[in-house]
Design a protein around this motif. Structure first.
Motif, PDB file in Angstrom:
ATOM      1  N   THR A 278       0.812  -1.229   0.000  1.00  0.00           N
ATOM      2  CA  THR A 278       0.000   0.000   0.000  1.00  0.00           C
ATOM      3  C   THR A 278       0.841   1.272   0.000  1.00  0.00           C
ATOM      4  O   THR A 278       0.314   2.350  -0.246  1.00  0.00           O
ATOM      5  N   MET A 279       2.145   1.169   0.325  1.00  0.00           N
ATOM      6  CA  MET A 279       3.075   2.296   0.465  1.00  0.00           C
ATOM      7  C   MET A 279       2.779   3.134   1.707  1.00  0.00           C
ATOM      8  O   MET A 279       3.326   4.232   1.864  1.00  0.00           O
ATOM      9  N   GLU A 280       1.936   2.636   2.622  1.00  0.00           N
ATOM     10  CA  GLU A 280       1.636   3.338   3.868  1.00  0.00           C
ATOM     11  C   GLU A 280       2.780   3.127   4.851  1.00  0.00           C
ATOM     12  O   GLU A 280       3.296   2.022   4.994  1.00  0.00           O
ATOM     13  N   THR A 281       3.187   4.182   5.534  1.00  0.00           N
ATOM     14  CA  THR A 281       4.271   4.109   6.508  1.00  0.00           C
ATOM     15  C   THR A 281       3.740   3.613   7.851  1.00  0.00           C
ATOM     16  O   THR A 281       2.580   3.206   7.967  1.00  0.00           O
ATOM     17  N   ASN A 282       4.618   3.657   8.862  1.00  0.00           N
ATOM     18  CA  ASN A 282       4.195   3.292  10.211  1.00  0.00           C
ATOM     19  C   ASN A 282       3.200   4.286  10.790  1.00  0.00           C
ATOM     20  O   ASN A 282       2.556   4.008  11.809  1.00  0.00           O
ATOM     21  N   ILE A 283       3.044   5.445  10.167  1.00  0.00           N
ATOM     22  CA  ILE A 283       2.006   6.411  10.543  1.00  0.00           C
ATOM     23  C   ILE A 283       0.824   6.188   9.629  1.00  0.00           C
ATOM     24  O   ILE A 283       0.945   6.333   8.403  1.00  0.00           O
ATOM     25  N   SER A 284      -0.327   5.820  10.165  1.00  0.00           N
ATOM     26  CA  SER A 284      -1.482   5.522   9.318  1.00  0.00           C
ATOM     27  C   SER A 284      -1.868   6.735   8.485  1.00  0.00           C
ATOM     28  O   SER A 284      -1.842   7.882   8.947  1.00  0.00           O
ATOM     29  N   ASN A 285      -2.159   6.464   7.204  1.00  0.00           N
ATOM     30  CA  ASN A 285      -2.586   7.479   6.228  1.00  0.00           C
ATOM     31  C   ASN A 285      -1.457   8.424   5.796  1.00  0.00           C
ATOM     32  O   ASN A 285      -1.716   9.433   5.145  1.00  0.00           O
ATOM     33  N   LEU A 286      -0.226   8.078   6.157  1.00  0.00           N
ATOM     34  CA  LEU A 286       0.946   8.799   5.660  1.00  0.00           C
ATOM     35  C   LEU A 286       1.711   7.848   4.744  1.00  0.00           C
ATOM     36  O   LEU A 286       2.135   6.772   5.176  1.00  0.00           O
ATOM     37  N   TYR A 287       1.867   8.237   3.488  1.00  0.00           N
ATOM     38  CA  TYR A 287       2.397   7.347   2.463  1.00  0.00           C
ATOM     39  C   TYR A 287       3.708   7.886   1.883  1.00  0.00           C
ATOM     40  O   TYR A 287       3.976   9.090   1.906  1.00  0.00           O
ATOM     41  N   LEU A 288       4.495   6.966   1.333  1.00  0.00           N
ATOM     42  CA  LEU A 288       5.698   7.321   0.577  1.00  0.00           C
ATOM     43  C   LEU A 288       5.517   6.879  -0.865  1.00  0.00           C
ATOM     44  O   LEU A 288       4.896   5.847  -1.136  1.00  0.00           O
ATOM     45  N   ALA A 289       6.098   7.651  -1.792  1.00  0.00           N
ATOM     46  CA  ALA A 289       5.997   7.307  -3.205  1.00  0.00           C
ATOM     47  C   ALA A 289       7.278   7.690  -3.921  1.00  0.00           C
ATOM     48  O   ALA A 289       7.867   8.738  -3.653  1.00  0.00           O
ATOM     49  N   GLY A 290       7.716   6.829  -4.833  1.00  0.00           N
ATOM     50  CA  GLY A 290       8.863   7.160  -5.660  1.00  0.00           C
ATOM     51  C   GLY A 290      10.198   6.824  -5.016  1.00  0.00           C
ATOM     52  O   GLY A 290      10.299   6.010  -4.098  1.00  0.00           O
ATOM     53  N   VAL A 291      11.248   7.500  -5.481  1.00  0.00           N
ATOM     54  CA  VAL A 291      12.611   7.133  -5.114  1.00  0.00           C
ATOM     55  C   VAL A 291      12.939   7.382  -3.646  1.00  0.00           C
ATOM     56  O   VAL A 291      13.896   6.811  -3.120  1.00  0.00           O
ATOM     57  N   VAL A 292      12.146   8.211  -2.957  1.00  0.00           N
ATOM     58  CA  VAL A 292      12.391   8.459  -1.535  1.00  0.00           C
ATOM     59  C   VAL A 292      12.277   7.170  -0.725  1.00  0.00           C
ATOM     60  O   VAL A 292      12.851   7.054   0.364  1.00  0.00           O
ATOM     61  N   CYS A 293      11.599   6.163  -1.267  1.00  0.00           N
ATOM     62  CA  CYS A 293      11.385   4.908  -0.549  1.00  0.00           C
ATOM     63  C   CYS A 293      12.673   4.117  -0.345  1.00  0.00           C
ATOM     64  O   CYS A 293      12.722   3.227   0.500  1.00  0.00           O
ATOM     65  N   GLY A 294      13.714   4.420  -1.107  1.00  0.00           N
ATOM     66  CA  GLY A 294      14.926   3.625  -1.057  1.00  0.00           C
ATOM     67  C   GLY A 294      15.917   4.012   0.007  1.00  0.00           C
ATOM     68  O   GLY A 294      16.945   3.350   0.161  1.00  0.00           O
ATOM     69  N   GLY A 295      15.673   5.089   0.769  1.00  0.00           N
ATOM     70  CA  GLY A 295      16.652   5.533   1.745  1.00  0.00           C
ATOM     71  C   GLY A 295      17.955   5.921   1.047  1.00  0.00           C
ATOM     72  O   GLY A 295      17.950   6.591   0.014  1.00  0.00           O
ATOM     73  N   LYS A 296      19.088   5.471   1.591  1.00  0.00           N
ATOM     74  CA  LYS A 296      20.371   5.775   0.971  1.00  0.00           C
ATOM     75  C   LYS A 296      20.598   4.991  -0.321  1.00  0.00           C
ATOM     76  O   LYS A 296      21.481   5.336  -1.111  1.00  0.00           O
ATOM     77  N   ASP A 297      19.838   3.928  -0.510  1.00  0.00           N
ATOM     78  CA  ASP A 297      19.980   3.131  -1.729  1.00  0.00           C
ATOM     79  C   ASP A 297      19.185   3.807  -2.845  1.00  0.00           C
ATOM     80  O   ASP A 297      18.071   3.398  -3.187  1.00  0.00           O
ATOM     81  N   THR A 298      19.782   4.837  -3.425  1.00  0.00           N
ATOM     82  CA  THR A 298      19.073   5.651  -4.408  1.00  0.00           C
ATOM     83  C   THR A 298      19.030   5.007  -5.797  1.00  0.00           C
ATOM     84  O   THR A 298      18.492   5.601  -6.728  1.00  0.00           O
ATOM     85  N   HIS A 299      19.609   3.806  -5.927  1.00  0.00           N
ATOM     86  CA  HIS A 299      19.534   3.079  -7.200  1.00  0.00           C
ATOM     87  C   HIS A 299      18.416   2.041  -7.176  1.00  0.00           C
ATOM     88  O   HIS A 299      18.273   1.274  -8.136  1.00  0.00           O
TER      89      HIS A 299
END
Length: 322
Positions: A278-299
């Protein structure tokens, strides 16, 4: 104050795609963007070409027309900004999100120009804003550049390019062909395997013939006004004359912003927590999308493999409303 269904932070390709999906589902939304539309792409090197073909960069099934086999920066700007105009997307530009907090199932989003309330928040901020610093003496000198746009300022100059990624290789080749004396300082034993397949033989041949000097298994130590110091694999220190340093050492997401929003960051790569379905974070209704999801692993994430995040997020939000 109006309570939005969704506030989207970041008007990159994936943020735009989230807005399009919200629009299709009759959800009230707003995109907050600290710069212009697809701001990161705008700051890419002027003559950069994507690794991906045009169809893999498309969003919302809108054809991406490019006369070249691999579209470039200007093609992408025309395409994504054109979609924003065509879809009349609701976007506030040159407004930076400062803080996200949640109370009683509603989010308050503070920005440089005001505040907003929303039931859901999508963070799609990418990773191009914060350079991955070398943390060495002299890195703050004006001669050190962490962003490369075009080769012309470096004609007839002694250039050190740090790194062996796509951005490093492009900078080295382009500045060399405009008359720069180019030296590459590379931590690893070879050019990165991730370098674009049509460029990799070019840089390897230029190194082999001596047109570009490359020091492998080496690391920058210090930047001085007229020189740089680096150490080789035997920890021997070398000093060479230098006019400019192009530190193409990568970029990082804004981890402080993610932490302050309450998102858990895990491991050495500071991978943000999210539900992969769902891309939902540990905070309900707060989502991540795109390359930010990779942390330091930007590849890990690119436009072509994170476009699906928009559908996953909006489907989850709609399912909660139903």
């Amino acid at each position: 104050m109006e309570i939005l269904d969704i506030l989207i932070i970041g008007a990159g390709p994936i943020g735009l795609n989230c807005a399009i999906e919200a629009q299709k589902n009759n959800l009230t939304y707003l995109i907050i963007e600290k710069g212009t539309i697809v701001n990161s792409l705008y700051h890419y090197p002027l003559y950069m070409r994507f690794f991906s073909t045009a169809e893999k960069l498309e969003i919302d099934d809108v054809p991406f027309i490019s006369t070249a086999p691999k579209p470039g920066r200007q093609d992408a700007l025309e395409y994504y900004q054109g979609i924003a105009r065509q879809k009349a997307l609701s976007i506030h530009l040159y407004e930076k999100a400062l803080h996200v907090s949640k109370s009683n199932d509603l989010f308050t989003i503070e920005t440089t120009k005001g505040s907003y309330m929303a039931k859901n928040v999508v963070i799609a901020t990418g990773f191009y804003d914060i350079p991955n610093l070398m943390n060495i003496p002299g890195e703050d000198l004006p001669k050190v550049k962490h962003y490369y746009t075009e080769p012309y300022p470096y004609a007839r100059q002694k250039i050190v390019v740090v790194g062996s990624s796509n951005s490093s290789v492009d900078a080295a080749l382009e500045t060399y062909r405009k008359g720069a004396d180019v030296t590459m300082i590379i931590r690893h034993s070879e050019i990165s395997k991730n370098v674009k397949y049509w460029v990799k033989p070019d840089i390897e041949n230029r190194i082999a013939e001596g047109s570009i000097t490359a020091h492998f298994n080496s690391e920058m130590v210090e930047v001085k006004e007229n020189s740089v110091l680096f150490k080789d694999e035997n920890n021997q220190i070398h000093e060479i004359e230098n006019d400019f340093v192009l530190a193409m050492t990568g970029y990082l997401p804004d981890f402080d912003f993610l932490r302050n929003s309450g998102i858990s960051l895990n491991g050495d790569c500071l991978n943000p927590f999210y539900n992969p379905e769902t891309m939902e974070t540990n905070i309900s209704n707060l989502y991540l999308a795109g390359v930010v999801c990779g942390g330091k692993d930007t590849h890990l994430w690119f436009i072509e493999n994170s476009r699906v995040h928009a559908y996953m997020i909006i489907n989850d939000i709609v399912s909660k409303i139903s």
